[in-house]
Design an enzyme around this catalytic site. Sequence first.
Site, PDB file in Angstrom:
ATOM      1  N   TYR A  31      -1.806  -1.669  -8.021  1.00 45.23           N
ATOM      2  CA  TYR A  31      -2.863  -0.974  -7.284  1.00 45.23           C
ATOM      3  C   TYR A  31      -4.235  -1.369  -7.834  1.00 45.23           C
ATOM      4  CZ  TYR A  31      -5.943   2.710  -5.620  1.00 45.23           C
ATOM      5  OH  TYR A  31      -6.994   3.387  -5.046  1.00 45.23           O
ATOM      6  N   ASP A  74      -3.471  -2.061  12.921  1.00 44.21           N
ATOM      7  CA  ASP A  74      -2.768  -2.287  11.662  1.00 44.21           C
ATOM      8  C   ASP A  74      -3.524  -3.383  10.919  1.00 44.21           C
ATOM      9  OD1 ASP A  74      -1.128  -3.117   9.615  1.00 44.21           O
ATOM     10  OD2 ASP A  74       0.703  -3.214  10.831  1.00 44.21           O
ATOM     11  N   SER A 111     -12.505   2.361  -5.506  1.00 41.66           N
ATOM     12  CA  SER A 111     -11.789   3.289  -6.371  1.00 41.66           C
ATOM     13  C   SER A 111     -12.204   3.028  -7.800  1.00 41.66           C
ATOM     14  CB  SER A 111     -10.286   3.042  -6.227  1.00 41.66           C
ATOM     15  OG  SER A 111      -9.581   3.648  -7.289  1.00 41.66           O
ATOM     16  N   LYS A 115      -7.477  -3.324  -6.104  1.00 44.56           N
ATOM     17  CA  LYS A 115      -8.804  -2.727  -6.025  1.00 44.56           C
ATOM     18  C   LYS A 115      -9.842  -3.517  -6.828  1.00 44.56           C
ATOM     19  CE  LYS A 115      -8.455   0.789  -3.223  1.00 44.56           C
ATOM     20  NZ  LYS A 115      -9.271   0.819  -2.000  1.00 44.56           N
TER      21      LYS A 115
END
Length: 292
Positions: A156, A66, A143, A160
């Site tokens: 998000y 994890d 991304s 990133k």
Amino acid sequence: MSMEKKVVLITGCSSGIGLSLAVRLASDTSKTFKVYATMRNLAKKERLLESVKGLHQDTLEILQMDVTDRQSILNARDKVVEKRVDILVCNAGVGMMGPLEVQSLDSMRHILEVNLFGTIQTIQVFLSEMKAQGHGRILVTGSTGGLHGLPFNEVYCASKFAIEGACESLAVLLQHFNIQVSLIECGPVNSDFLINLQKAELGDASLQQVDDQTLSLYEKYLQHCSMVFQNAAQDTEDIVKVFLDAIHSANPAFRYFTNSVMPPLTKLKVTESDGVKYIKAMSKIIFADEDQ
């Protein structure tokens, strides 16, 4: 004397890019790689096992890890029989989509915990050994949302964007240790990323507090997304090819674009640095009515 295998450790292997990359490297007929495929939830390992059909006892191991739990990362590291990692692939990531007003602090924290701190913490754990051995590769799943902003993806994109800064900073330093850092910049990918996405659905009670204009723009955004995924999403196999380019290259680039060119919107951001043209262009692409 046989060539020693390259030891690869990959995070986020229960589905998507991580799974495809693990299978591909472990299936390499020359048996060049020993792959440690890690995932947070070992209950999800069936898909990976199914994909390799038991052929890879000597090239694949599946470990629990994890990325938000330092002890879990250390435990995984200690299970690497070779006591070294040549190629570290930080791929675990989660998405979150919806109007910013409805995002709870906990859900925002979770995105940063996984995407940002999870990646940094994973690198931290393996870094000193990589420096000591005098070689290594760190590949990070980036991304296009780390290169330019997307409405309804504020948190998000923040996570990133932050990864871009962390990797760029590391790349400058680590070249002195013969360690290459590469970001594989993905656009839309056909994977479980969408299924696992924390996404506000149009009927959700949480959206009742949001104004009508925002909701109608969100609806447009969701339509835009589903259109993009139908027409432009890449398969994980295409993405894996780019990872392989980076892994096999003698002098890997810092950024790889999975559709081979820098997206026009990213280019626009670089060339028109006051940002106005980018914001107008992105808005037009997503929100312009079809009849205009």
